[in-house]
Design an enzyme around this catalytic site. Structure first.
Site, short mmCIF file in Angstrom:
data_model
loop_
_atom_site.label_atom_id
_atom_site.label_comp_id
_atom_site.label_asym_id
_atom_site.label_seq_id
_atom_site.Cartn_x
_atom_site.Cartn_y
_atom_site.Cartn_z
N ASP A 126 0.81 -1.23 0.00
CA ASP A 126 0.00 0.00 0.00
C ASP A 126 0.84 1.27 0.00
OD1 ASP A 126 -2.15 -1.67 0.10
OD2 ASP A 126 -2.80 -1.14 2.12
N ARG A 264 -18.13 -3.34 -17.16
CA ARG A 264 -17.64 -4.58 -16.55
C ARG A 264 -16.69 -4.21 -15.40
NH1 ARG A 264 -21.14 -6.38 -19.21
NH2 ARG A 264 -21.08 -8.14 -20.68
N ARG A 273 -0.45 -9.01 -4.89
CA ARG A 273 0.52 -9.29 -3.83
C ARG A 273 1.37 -10.51 -4.14
NH1 ARG A 273 -2.69 -8.66 1.48
NH2 ARG A 273 -1.99 -10.78 1.87
O1 F6P Z 1 -2.16 -4.19 3.83
C1 F6P Z 1 -1.95 -4.67 2.58
C2 F6P Z 1 -3.20 -5.22 1.97
O2 F6P Z 1 -2.85 -5.87 0.79
C3 F6P Z 1 -4.30 -4.19 1.72
O3 F6P Z 1 -4.13 -3.49 0.54
C4 F6P Z 1 -5.53 -5.06 1.72
O4 F6P Z 1 -6.67 -4.33 2.10
C5 F6P Z 1 -5.22 -6.09 2.73
O5 F6P Z 1 -3.82 -6.18 2.81
C6 F6P Z 1 -5.82 -7.45 2.44
O6 F6P Z 1 -5.57 -8.28 3.51
P1 F6P Z 1 -5.80 -9.85 3.54
O7 F6P Z 1 -4.63 -10.47 2.84
O8 F6P Z 1 -5.84 -10.18 4.97
O9 F6P Z 1 -7.05 -10.13 2.79
#
Ligand code: F6P
Length: 340
Positions: A126, A264, A273
């Site tokens: 983030d 959409r 991630r």
């Molecule tokens: O804090 C990083 C993050 O990827 C945020 O952008 C997102 O809201 C959150 O983690 C998602 O968390 P989890 O992996 O617990 O769903």
């Protein structure tokens, strides 16, 4: 010295390069390293993993973390803080390097105040941690989101559709703003600026009135409508964060209703991630890891490593966690130049 390492909070590309750098630098300087599994949970429960040169071989390009992670908060139960302290002693830890975001580093800061030797390494896709110009993981996420936006462009153009792309960004719209600028988004919506639906639809209609037949709207998951609070799931994690999601779907439906343009929605979610870190994140993670060991060697506990311009420096953990770093409005204004 015996140095403990843990990774806490959401995983992110670049964690393994940090671990590798810490272990390698520690080995070169004749220190021992030990990993704790799954964030603070590992040190509470005394679950460790050997960290030597063999265990870091080949991890540089790997996403995620070889140590595992969790969102465990030892301050939820008084006995857990006690267990952390006991295990520090039991495993003969001279210093702990905690790699994490606001929550993990917040715990690191508190433990340090209670007398434990802890150093922090800031991590989050983030990019919303204060006192560092960038966190590793952010660059990889932005590149993934940008590539997805590029792909969505071609299908949007073929079908003459609006594509709403929901990206991560709980409290800050850094990923949305960077990926929006890099991917040529026609509207970028971020948590820092409440969404005015009429304004968004007006921008899209204006664009279509000058002959465009498709548009890309990038929205951060934490963005909120001016009028309502959009959250899919109100359950909280151990640090009290609401699970986000749903703004993209909501927006897609409303835009289609109000403009009549076929719309959409794509939610990128955890794709952002996963996978291999970019060169930028591998280098930043490596530099952070080495600096963290230097802080331990110099007994600079209660500090975290940080990127300041092109230099890696040390700042008090407190500075990193005192407030979130939200999007610089001058940068958002650059994204706005291309709206519509
Ligand atoms: O804090 C990083 C993050 O990827 C945020 O952008 C997102 O809201 C959150 O983690 C998602 O968390 P989890 O992996 O617990 O769903």
């Amino acid at each position: 010295m015996k140095i403990g390492i843990l990774t806490g909070g959401g995983d992110c590309p670049g964690l393994n390069p940090v671990i590798r750098a810490i272990v390698r630098k520690a080995y070169n300087d004749k220190h021992e390293t030990i990993g704790f599994n799954n964030g603070w949970k590992g040190i509470i429960e005394g679950e460790t993993i050997t960290l030597d040169l063999n265990s870091i071989s080949g991890i540089l390009p790997k996403g995620g973390t070889i140590l595992g992670t969790s969102r465990t908060n030892p301050y939820k139960k008084a006995e857990d803080v006690q267990k952390v302290k006991e295990n520090f002693k039991k495993f003969g830890i001279d210093a702990l390097i905690a790699i994490g975001g606001e929550d993990t580093l917040g715990v690191a800061n508190k433990l340090c105040k209670e007398g434990l030797n802890v150093v922090g390494v800031p991590k989050t896709i983030d990019n919303d941690l204060s006192a560092t110009d960038y966190t590793f993981g952010f660059d990889t996420s932005v590149n993934i989101a940008m590539e997805c936006i590029d792909r969505l462009h071609t299908t949007a153009e073929s079908h003459h559709r609006i594509m709403v792309v929901e990206v991560m960004g709980r409290h800050a719209g850094w990923i949305a703003t960077y990926a929006g600028i890099a991917g040529g988004a026609d509207v970028v919506l971020i948590p820092e600026v409440p969404i005015d639906l009429d304004e968004v639809c007006g921008i899209l209609k204006k664009r279509h009135s000058r002959g465009r037949t498709f548009s890309i709207v990038v929205v951060a998951e934490g963005a909120k409508m001016k009028a309502s609070d959009m959250t899919k799931d109100q359950s909280l994690d151990e640090f009290g964060h609401v699970k986000l999601g749903g703004i993209g779907d909501y927006l897609g439906k409303e835009i289609e209703k109000k403009t009549g343009y076929e719309t959409r929605v794509t939610v990128l979610g955890h794709i952002q991630r996963g996978g291999s870190p970019t060169a930028f994140d591998r280098v930043l993670g490596t530099r952070f890891g080495i600096k963290a060991v230097e802080l331990v060697e110099n007994k600079k506990f209660g500090q975290m490593v940080s990127l300041s311009g092109t230099k890696i420096v040390a700042v008090p953990l407190e500075k990193g966690v005192e407030k979130l770093k939200t999007v610089d409005m001058e940068l958002y204004d650059i994204a706005k130049v291309f709206f519509g």
